[in-house]
Motif scaffolding. Sequence first.
Motif, short mmCIF file in Angstrom:
data_model
loop_
_atom_site.label_atom_id
_atom_site.label_comp_id
_atom_site.label_asym_id
_atom_site.label_seq_id
_atom_site.Cartn_x
_atom_site.Cartn_y
_atom_site.Cartn_z
N ASP A 1 2.76 4.15 2.60
CA ASP A 1 2.81 3.05 1.63
C ASP A 1 3.32 1.82 2.37
O ASP A 1 3.56 1.89 3.58
N HIS A 2 3.55 0.71 1.66
CA HIS A 2 3.82 -0.54 2.39
C HIS A 2 5.15 -0.53 3.13
O HIS A 2 5.39 -1.39 3.97
N GLN A 3 6.02 0.43 2.82
CA GLN A 3 7.28 0.45 3.58
C GLN A 3 7.54 1.76 4.31
O GLN A 3 8.65 1.95 4.83
N LEU B 1 2.31 -8.46 5.91
CA LEU B 1 2.73 -7.17 5.36
C LEU B 1 3.58 -7.29 4.10
O LEU B 1 3.78 -6.32 3.38
N THR B 2 4.10 -8.50 3.84
CA THR B 2 4.86 -8.65 2.60
C THR B 2 4.00 -9.31 1.50
O THR B 2 4.47 -9.50 0.39
N ASN B 3 2.75 -9.59 1.85
CA ASN B 3 1.83 -10.15 0.87
C ASN B 3 1.54 -9.10 -0.22
O ASN B 3 1.30 -7.94 0.09
N PRO B 4 1.59 -9.51 -1.50
CA PRO B 4 1.39 -8.52 -2.58
C PRO B 4 0.08 -7.75 -2.47
O PRO B 4 0.03 -6.56 -2.78
N LEU C 1 -1.86 -0.99 0.76
CA LEU C 1 -1.15 0.07 1.50
C LEU C 1 -0.56 1.13 0.57
O LEU C 1 -0.58 2.32 0.86
N ASP C 2 -0.05 0.67 -0.59
CA ASP C 2 0.52 1.64 -1.53
C ASP C 2 -0.56 2.56 -2.09
O ASP C 2 -0.34 3.73 -2.33
N THR D 1 -1.60 -7.00 0.33
CA THR D 1 -1.46 -6.00 1.39
C THR D 1 -0.65 -4.81 0.89
O THR D 1 -0.98 -3.66 1.12
N ARG D 2 0.43 -5.14 0.19
CA ARG D 2 1.28 -4.07 -0.34
C ARG D 2 0.49 -3.16 -1.29
O ARG D 2 0.62 -1.94 -1.22
N GLY E 1 -2.99 3.61 1.65
CA GLY E 1 -2.34 3.58 2.97
C GLY E 1 -2.91 4.59 3.95
O GLY E 1 -3.29 4.25 5.07
#
Lengths: 389, 213
Positions: free
Chosen positions: A102-104, A46-49, A55-56, A51-52, A59
Motif C-alpha cells: 500500500d502507499h506506506q 508518493l504523497t499525491n492522493p 498503491l492502496d 498515487t496513494r 499496489g
Amino acid sequence: MNPNKRIINTFEGKPVDRVPTFCAMVEDRTFNEVLGSPPVSQEKILTNPLTRFVLDRWGKKVSKNLFQTELNRAFEKRIKAQVELGFDSLWAILDETFTVTDHQTMVRFSGSVYKIEPDGYGNMTYMYSGPGIKTREDFESWPYWPNADDLAHNSYTFFKKMVTKYGDRSCLFGQASAYGIHESLLWAVGFEKMPIWIMKEKDLVKRYIETCEEICFKTNMAMIDAGIPVIIQTDDLAFKSGPLMNPKLIDELFGPSYQRIIKAVHDRGVKYVFHSCGDNTLLFDTIIKWGVDGMHAYETTSNVDIYREKEIHGDQATIIGGVGVDYLLTDRSTDEEIVKEVKRLIKSLGPGGRFIIAPVHSLSSIPAQKLRVMLQAVYEYGNYPISIN
Amino acid sequence: MEKLLVSVQQAINELRIDDIRGLVQQCLDENIAPVDIIEQGISKGLELVGRQFEDGTYFLADLVMAGEVVKEAMPLIDAQLDPGQVNKKGKVILATVQGDIHEIGKNIVGMLLSANGFEVVDLGVDVSPEKIMTALKETGARFVGLSALLTTMVGSIKEIVDSIKEAGLKDTVKVVIGGACTSERLKEEMGADAYGETAVQAVTIFNKFSAQN
C-alpha cells in the motif's frame, strides 16, 4: 593507473599509484545534488492522493512494473552519480526484493516489512518496521519468495548495461537483490525472536539459509557473467559494541554458506567484499576465514579500531572505509575537519597498501560537496609513497 | 526457598526458556512471595546475564533471549502480584526519536529497566518532542531515554532537550541517549545528560541518576 587496476591491485597487495577510493553508495539527496533534481519530487508523487489510491488498491499489481522500473532508474542514477563524483570504485546495487502493498508499506521477499517514509530532503526512503514471519505457518505460507532464476536474469540485464556504460570509469562492486543471510533472517523473524527460532525451529532456519544462499549464488553468477569485477555482500553481523550473536554460532550457522558462495566467486576470478555494520572486531578472524578479499566493516560510531585492524589483519584482507558519516560527511562538519581526517587515515592506513578509503556507510544526509572535499584530499595527499608529516 | 530462587536465577542466566515457568510455579507453590521471586530470582538472574554480557561471554542475542525467558515467567508472577509491593526506582520515558522507527535497542533497554525496578513508559517509535513533553507532564517522570539509529534524525534530540529546558525541567529531568548513531560527542552536541553505549550501560546510568534523586 586506471581505477579498475588500482582497485584489483589493492586487493592483491600489489603496488598502486595512490590510495584508491570507494563510494559506499549514494542516496537520493546526494545523487540529486550531483545529477540535478527531478522536476517533481518523489515525496510529491508518493504523497499525491491519486498515487496513494492506486498503491492502496493495486499496489501489488503495479509494484513490479511501475514501482520497480522507477527504482531501477534510481539505481542507475546512484551509479552514475558515484562515477561522476570521481570514485575509483563504487557500490552498484540492484534491489528487486520489494513489493509495495500500500502507499506506506513495502514487503521484502525474504520476510520483512518496511514503512515508506519521506527522507527529509523531498525524497522517499524506507525503514524496517518489523518481521513478516511470526509463526511456523507464516513461514510455510510466505507468498513473496521470488524465482531465483528470474532474479539472476534481471541482474544480468541490469549489470551488463551498467558495466558497458560505466565499467571503464570506475570499478563496480555489484550487489543484486541478495541481502545478507544473517540479516535477512533477523529482519524476517525479528531480532527479539531470532534466538528462539534458532533454538527451536532448526529445520526452518536451515531451509531459510539454503534459500538465501541459492539467491546469492545465482545473482552473483549473473553479475559475474555481466562483467562485474567485485561482488559486495552486505550482512550486518554486529552492533556498535560487538557481534549481535556469539561469533561461534554465527560461524556455525552462516559460515558454510558464505564459504561456498565466496569459493564460487573466486573460481570465476572475481573479488569478494563483505560489508557489516557495527563493531566486528570479534568477527574479523571468522569473516577472513570465509575467504573475503576485503571488508567494509569499520563503522566509526562503533568501537572497532580500524588502525589496530590494519596491524592485525592488514596483510590478509583489504580494509575499506574510514570516513565517518555520523559527523564528518554531514552538513555539520567543516571542510578542514574532513581534510584533516583523510590525511590521518592515509598516513596511518596507506603504507603497505591494502587500504581503500571510503565513507563507512551510505546515508541520505550526505552532501555531495563533502564527498568532493574527501576525494580532493585523497588526490592531494594519497599518492604513493605516502609523505604526510 | 533460597534453593528454588537460585534455580530461577540459574535458569535465566543459562537462558533456559523451557524450564522457567515450571521453576516459578514451584516457587509460588512453596508460597514464596512474588516480590521475592522478582527481586531474588529474576532480577538477580538478569544481573548475572548483564555481567556475562559486559565481560564478553554473552552477546546481544543472549540479552534478548534472557528477556524472552523473563517474559515467559512474568504472567505467572503478575497474576499474584500486588503492584504496591514492588520497589520502584522511578519512571523512565523511553522513545525512538521522531523520524526514526527502529526499536530493537529501545525495547532491550526497556526490558532491562523494568527488570531492574524502573517503571517504563514506552512511547514507541517516531515520537515527537511534543509527545514526550506531554508524557513528562502527565507521568511526572524524571528520566527520559532517547534512541536514535539514523544520523538524519539526531536533531530531534536537541529539540527535546531544548523543550525540557524551556519547560524549566532541566534540573529535574535527566536525558540519556543511545543507539547506533549516538556517541559522547553527540551527547555534548545535543545537550543530553548521558550517553549509554549498550543496554546494560543504560541501566547503570539510570540507576546512578535514580540514586542521586
